[in-house]
Design an enzyme around this catalytic site. Structure first.
Site, PDB file in Angstrom:
ATOM      1  N   GLU A 256      -1.900  -2.181  -6.391  1.00  0.00           N
ATOM      2  CA  GLU A 256      -2.158  -1.239  -5.299  1.00  0.00           C
ATOM      3  C   GLU A 256      -1.127  -0.124  -5.210  1.00  0.00           C
ATOM      4  O   GLU A 256      -1.420   0.964  -4.712  1.00  0.00           O
ATOM      5  CB  GLU A 256      -2.259  -1.998  -3.980  1.00  0.00           C
ATOM      6  CG  GLU A 256      -3.542  -2.802  -3.821  1.00  0.00           C
ATOM      7  CD  GLU A 256      -3.498  -4.174  -4.492  1.00  0.00           C
ATOM      8  OE1 GLU A 256      -4.475  -4.930  -4.364  1.00  0.00           O
ATOM      9  OE2 GLU A 256      -2.475  -4.487  -5.145  1.00  0.00           O
TER      10      GLU A 256
ATOM     11  N   HIS B   8      22.285  12.543   1.350  1.00  0.00           N
ATOM     12  CA  HIS B   8      22.282  11.249   0.657  1.00  0.00           C
ATOM     13  C   HIS B   8      23.529  10.433   0.969  1.00  0.00           C
ATOM     14  O   HIS B   8      23.524   9.212   0.797  1.00  0.00           O
ATOM     15  CB  HIS B   8      22.162  11.466  -0.856  1.00  0.00           C
ATOM     16  CG  HIS B   8      21.790  10.222  -1.616  1.00  0.00           C
ATOM     17  ND1 HIS B   8      21.734  10.177  -2.986  1.00  0.00           N
ATOM     18  CD2 HIS B   8      21.452   8.975  -1.191  1.00  0.00           C
ATOM     19  CE1 HIS B   8      21.394   8.959  -3.369  1.00  0.00           C
ATOM     20  NE2 HIS B   8      21.208   8.211  -2.312  1.00  0.00           N
TER      21      HIS B   8
ATOM     22  N   GLU C 241     -13.837  -6.181   0.316  1.00  0.00           N
ATOM     23  CA  GLU C 241     -14.259  -4.776   0.151  1.00  0.00           C
ATOM     24  C   GLU C 241     -15.581  -4.641  -0.598  1.00  0.00           C
ATOM     25  O   GLU C 241     -16.120  -3.536  -0.700  1.00  0.00           O
ATOM     26  CB  GLU C 241     -13.210  -3.961  -0.624  1.00  0.00           C
ATOM     27  CG  GLU C 241     -11.878  -3.832   0.054  1.00  0.00           C
ATOM     28  CD  GLU C 241     -11.011  -5.058  -0.178  1.00  0.00           C
ATOM     29  OE1 GLU C 241     -10.655  -5.328  -1.327  1.00  0.00           O
ATOM     30  OE2 GLU C 241     -10.732  -5.765   0.800  1.00  0.00           O
TER      31      GLU C 241
ATOM     32  N   GLY D 104      12.306   9.037  -2.545  1.00  0.00           N
ATOM     33  CA  GLY D 104      13.361   8.431  -3.343  1.00  0.00           C
ATOM     34  C   GLY D 104      13.026   7.045  -3.841  1.00  0.00           C
ATOM     35  O   GLY D 104      13.784   6.449  -4.600  1.00  0.00           O
TER      36      GLY D 104
ATOM     37  N   GLY E 239     -11.261  -6.161  -4.022  1.00  0.00           N
ATOM     38  CA  GLY E 239     -11.061  -7.497  -3.489  1.00  0.00           C
ATOM     39  C   GLY E 239     -12.311  -7.959  -2.776  1.00  0.00           C
ATOM     40  O   GLY E 239     -13.238  -7.181  -2.523  1.00  0.00           O
ATOM     41  N   SER E 240     -12.345  -9.233  -2.412  1.00  0.00           N
ATOM     42  CA  SER E 240     -13.577  -9.819  -1.865  1.00  0.00           C
ATOM     43  C   SER E 240     -14.008  -9.182  -0.553  1.00  0.00           C
ATOM     44  O   SER E 240     -15.204  -9.031  -0.285  1.00  0.00           O
ATOM     45  CB  SER E 240     -13.383 -11.320  -1.674  1.00  0.00           C
ATOM     46  OG  SER E 240     -12.277 -11.582  -0.823  1.00  0.00           O
TER      47      SER E 240
ATOM     48  N   HIS F  74      -7.039  -4.152  -0.302  1.00  0.00           N
ATOM     49  CA  HIS F  74      -7.525  -5.487   0.033  1.00  0.00           C
ATOM     50  C   HIS F  74      -6.655  -6.111   1.119  1.00  0.00           C
ATOM     51  O   HIS F  74      -5.515  -6.498   0.862  1.00  0.00           O
ATOM     52  CB  HIS F  74      -7.512  -6.352  -1.223  1.00  0.00           C
ATOM     53  CG  HIS F  74      -8.031  -7.749  -1.006  1.00  0.00           C
ATOM     54  ND1 HIS F  74      -9.181  -8.009  -0.304  1.00  0.00           N
ATOM     55  CD2 HIS F  74      -7.557  -8.941  -1.410  1.00  0.00           C
ATOM     56  CE1 HIS F  74      -9.394  -9.311  -0.290  1.00  0.00           C
ATOM     57  NE2 HIS F  74      -8.409  -9.909  -0.947  1.00  0.00           N
TER      58      HIS F  74
END
Length: 516
Positions: free
Chosen positions: A49, A279, A32, A394, A29-30, A72
């Site tokens: 991502e 669970h 980075e 999960g 991205g800009s 980003h």
């Protein structure tokens, strides 16, 4: 003579080198772009991502090294959060850097900035910081790596303004760290006494044991002291050879079922796992009445949450080795886990049985097929250290990109066993597999549904669940569109040929296996 000053970027690259980084996982991205100038190692690109973090997680787990990720600002970090949460639950050392807008325009709410960057990924990172000054970035990165690799390991987050990378700074001193902590000898002696006095002890092993390298120590202890060995509920790594005569099976995430399965045992040692992961709701004791329980883990949260019993904090592998030295020899008198041989049919069980028979000897399984978890346990035994990875959280969308990372982190064939619903969460990870020529066989168990949900609905008295019909997905076309060779399998008499083709193919391939 004054010390030579470096740019923040140059100092950061030295930090990365010090901690063994050999590639960067990202989606550029800009904010980075200055970080990527003159990078000294390869860039592994993901089209989303979530794919990026999943690949990095798989790579770190398979290679045993921390993985470096670049995201980003807020938008990219937001896309990653599902798999960042999974990295937290997996205890994976992932160091995330995220771009931030230039410091001089932060007061003006600029486009593509992160208003509160350190709060966004919390609470599912061990450490989050945006350094107060550009000069502090290298030291913040060094601290982030140290925290990430300290047991219990986990992801960390560093937000870095775009204009920091070309600023000058001093190179911080970098530590040479030994971070594993031995358990208190008195605690190990307590566990040894419990084992030696028991008539029928059991060992329950979880993910943290595998993270510490406890495969061989667990085998040595079990064989010497005659232990029945159970996999903890939802273990996300290999914990014990599943073809070993002392392997008793897999504990489910139901309190009453755990009590029933552990009922024959008068002493229970839980290592590297909570007591226990559930669970659904349950009532009554957490383990059989009359049995004594002690937990051993490098994660203090496992011990803080103990519902009774005893606990010992420390490195699991080293503690099991010491326990094996102190254990009294005893013959095994328990019951072994029995593998099943299903009838030939286009079912998950039969497909997985044939996969078990045809796979290369050292193949690594990466699994995310909730409907087929039972058949995986019944037909596809994990028999090697480093041979199994799945998602501890999960949350779906982890294992497809993680399989790519695992393939990059070690040299053996990777087999990704995926449900159709799970695969669709991060299907664009196939593009990264093709770009990296990752040696992965993607086996899609396609039942045209979120069948795990429809099967679980009975727990809530439901006979219909909306939004679970996935009819019409064509994974051959989805794979070929991203550059992978692929085949559809919808008949028993073509199954073996298709499996042999995919398993023998060097690089990524996919099978769309239509199961009942």
């Amino acid at each position: 003579m004054s010390a030579v000053r470096l740019t923040v970027r140059e100092a950061a690259f030295k930090v990365f080198q010090h901690f063994g980084v050999d590639r960067l996982f990202g989606n550029p991205g800009s904010t980075e772009l200055p970080m990527l100038k003159a990078m000294p190692f390869p860039y592994v690109m993901g089209l989303n991502e979530a794919v990026v973090v999943g690949m990095a997680d798989g790579y770190a787990r398979a290679s045993g090294k921390p993985a470096l990720v670049n995201l980003h600002s807020s938008a990219g970090t937001g896309h990653s959060l599902g798999n960042l949460f999974t990295a937290w639950k997996n205890n994976t050392p992932v160091v995330v850097t995220a771009g931030q807008q230039a410091r001089s325009i932060l007061p003006f709410d600029p486009f593509l900035f992160a208003e509160r960057p350190t709060e966004f990924p919390r609470p599912y990172v061990k450490y989050a910081v945006e350094p107060a000054r550009a000069e502090d970035v290298p030291l913040a990165l060094a601290r982030a790596f140290a925290i990430a690799i300290t047991p219990p390991m986990g992801p960390v987050f560093v937000s870095i303004p775009v204009d920091d990378w070309d600023r000058e700074c001093d190179m911080p001193a970098l530590p040479d760290l030994t971070l594993r902590t031995m358990a208190d000898p008195a605690g190990i002696a307590r566990i040894a006494s419990l084992l030696n006095e028991a008539k029928n002890p059991a060992l329950v092993i979880g993910t943290a044991a595998a993270n510490s390298g406890a495969w061989q120590p667990a085998i040595r202890l079990a064989e010497k002291s005659g232990l029945s060995v159970w996999a903890a509920p939802y273990a996300a790594r290999e914990v014990f050879p599943e073809d070993h005569p002392q392997f008793a099976g897999f504990l489910p995430a139901w309190r009453d079922k755990i009590r029933n399965l552990l009922a024959p045992h008068d002493a229970i040692i839980v290592v590297g796992a909570p007591v226990f992961t559930y669970h659904v709701e349950g009532t009554g004791p957490h383990w059989p009445e009359g049995a004594q329980l002690i937990a051993l883990s490098d994660d203090p949260q496992h011990l803080a949450a103990l519902p009774g019993g005893g606990g010992v904090l420390g490195d699991v592998a080293a503690a099991l080795d010491t326990l094996a030295d102190q254990a009294t020899p005893r013959a095994f008198g328990g019951v072994s886990h029995t593998l099943k041989t299903p009838e030939p049919a286009m079912t998950a069980a039969h497909v997985l049985k044939r996969l078990a028979e045809l796979r290369p000897a050292n193949a690594v399984i990466v699994e995310e097929s909730p409907t087929a978890r039972g058949p995986v346990h019944d037909t596809l035994p994990i028999t090697r250290e480093g041979g199994f990875y799945t998602c501890a959280s999960g949350g779906l969308g982890y294992s497809l990109p993680a399989a790519v990372g695992v393939a990059l982190g070690q040299s053996d064939k990777v087999i990704a066993v995926l449900g159709d619903g799970a695969a669709m969460y991060t299907i664009q990870g196939l593009f990264s597999a093709q770009q990296e020529q990752a040696d992965v066989s993607f086996i899609i168990l396609n039942n045209a549904a979120y069948a795990a949900l429809t099967g679980f609905s009975a727990e809530f008295g439901m006979n219909h669940v909306p939004g679970c019909d996935l009819t019409g997905l064509d994974f051959v076309k989805l794979a070929e569109a991203q550059g992978l060779p692929a085949r559809k399998v919808d008949a028993v008499d073509t199954l073996d040929d298709a499996l042999n083709w995919s398993l023998g193919h060097k690089g990524p391939s996919l099978l769309d296996v239509r199961i009942a």
